[in-house]
Write an enzyme that holds these catalytic residues in place. Structure first.
Site, PDB file in Angstrom:
ATOM      1  N   ARG A  90      -1.234  -8.190 -21.378  1.00  0.00           N
ATOM      2  CA  ARG A  90      -2.040  -7.647 -22.475  1.00  0.00           C
ATOM      3  C   ARG A  90      -1.214  -6.835 -23.465  1.00  0.00           C
ATOM      4  NH1 ARG A  90      -7.324  -6.727 -21.805  1.00  0.00           N
ATOM      5  NH2 ARG A  90      -7.138  -4.680 -22.768  1.00  0.00           N
TER       6      ARG A  90
ATOM      7  N   PRO B 218       0.827  -1.225   0.000  1.00  0.00           N
ATOM      8  CA  PRO B 218       0.000   0.000   0.000  1.00  0.00           C
ATOM      9  C   PRO B 218       0.859   1.273   0.000  1.00  0.00           C
ATOM     10  CG  PRO B 218      -0.674  -1.510   1.770  1.00  0.00           C
ATOM     11  CD  PRO B 218       0.614  -2.022   1.212  1.00  0.00           C
TER      12      PRO B 218
ATOM     13  N   GLU C 298       1.893  -6.407   8.240  1.00  0.00           N
ATOM     14  CA  GLU C 298       2.203  -4.976   8.304  1.00  0.00           C
ATOM     15  C   GLU C 298       3.321  -4.567   7.365  1.00  0.00           C
ATOM     16  OE1 GLU C 298       0.093  -2.801   9.888  1.00  0.00           O
ATOM     17  OE2 GLU C 298      -0.945  -4.724   9.944  1.00  0.00           O
TER      18      GLU C 298
ATOM     19  N   ASP D 128      -7.436   1.885 -26.160  1.00  0.00           N
ATOM     20  CA  ASP D 128      -8.269   1.921 -24.970  1.00  0.00           C
ATOM     21  C   ASP D 128      -8.261   3.261 -24.248  1.00  0.00           C
ATOM     22  OD1 ASP D 128     -10.168   0.349 -23.790  1.00  0.00           O
ATOM     23  OD2 ASP D 128      -8.813  -1.370 -23.711  1.00  0.00           O
TER      24      ASP D 128
END
Ligand code: 9D3
Length: 255
Positions: free
Chosen positions: A154, A89, A116, A169
């Site tokens: 992709r 994160p 953590e 896209d």
């Protein structure tokens, strides 16, 4: 491209190999996916992969040694560069541009965090790049790692098949896609816009462009700050009551 995923939950990664983009690319040998079980590199009596943080505090920290051994074992010594990526994160936000950057490596070693976080000495000594997939919390780095495997795959030639929607896209022009319609012409009393039946391809393209900008303005004004428009496009937008000043400020008003 070789993807190596280091995880304490190998079965989470295996689950994606049965269907979809990644599965087909694997069958057709366009990509390789190595799943490395971190526990196989924990050599102490209890096969420890995590421990309590020095200095105290909540939760557990992933130990540096098993992580470092797993990275060394995963490394295929690929000639055109490899990158060790920690999913966390705290990473820099993953974007299409980063996916494009990653597809020029020959091996990506993806380290899935849990708990953590990882011992800082592993991060310092082994991690080349730290990525997050967005400002929300998931339980570990496994799903984020799979998103990166999917997004990068992709972009590898031959993975997507013939209708190569990868380039055209959303993010190529920093505009969201226009609304789409298919049969029936009337659904629950709501009709498809007449212009789409006009047969006039220039008018259809203009309509779609205006709807694209309108939608981007309402949902993702942040994207419009990066978009650029030709003089004709600006004129067209003005004709439809969409003013330049609105998106330069990046306000989210729907007008
Ligand atoms: C409660 C404090 N959290 C720190 C922000 C702890 C924490 C939550 C979730 C620590 C690790 C995780 C597991 N998530 C990931 O490893 C992760 C992640 C994410 O949660 N969101 C977006 N991208 C990513 S990439 C890896």
């Amino acid at each position: 491209m070789i993807f190596s995923v280091i995880t304490i939950f190998p079965s989470l990664i295996e689950a994606c190999m049965e269907e979809g983009i990644i599965s087909r690319a694997l069958r057709e040998r366009k990509i390789e996916l190595d799943i490395v079980n971190l526990r196989d590199y924990a050599y102490d009596r209890h096969r420890t992969t995590d421990d309590r943080p020095f200095g105290g505090g909540e939760g557990m920290v992933m130990c540096a040694e098993p992580l470092s051994l797993a990275v060394k074992a995963a490394d295929r010594g690929a000639p055109d560069g490899r990158r060790v990526i920690l999913l966390s994160p705290q990473g820099r936000p993953f974007t299409q541009r980063i996916a494009e950057e990653l597809c020029s490596e020959s091996q990506l070693i993806l380290v899935c965090g849990r708990y953590e976080g990882v011992d800082e000495r592993f991060r310092q000594g082994y991690v080349d790049d730290e990525l997050s997939v967005g400002d929300f919390i998931v339980s570990g780095g496994e799903l984020p790692a799979l998103m990166i495997v999917d997004a990068v795959s992709r972009l590898i030639p031959g993975v997507l098949g013939c209708r190569d929607s990868a380039i055209k896209d959303t993010f190529s022009r920093n505009l969201l896609k226009h609304p789409q319609f298919t049969r029936p012409r009337i659904f629950e009393g709501s009709a498809v816009p007449d212009v789409l039946f006009s047969g006039n391809h220039r008018r259809i393209e203009e309509h779609r462009f205006v709807e694209s900008v309108r939608r981007t303005l309402m949902r993702r004004p942040d994207l419009l700050e990066k978009a650029t428009f030709s003089r004709d496009e600006k004129r067209l937008l003005k004709k439809h009551g969409i003013m330049m000043e609105q998106f330069c400020k990046g306000g989210g008003d729907q007008t």
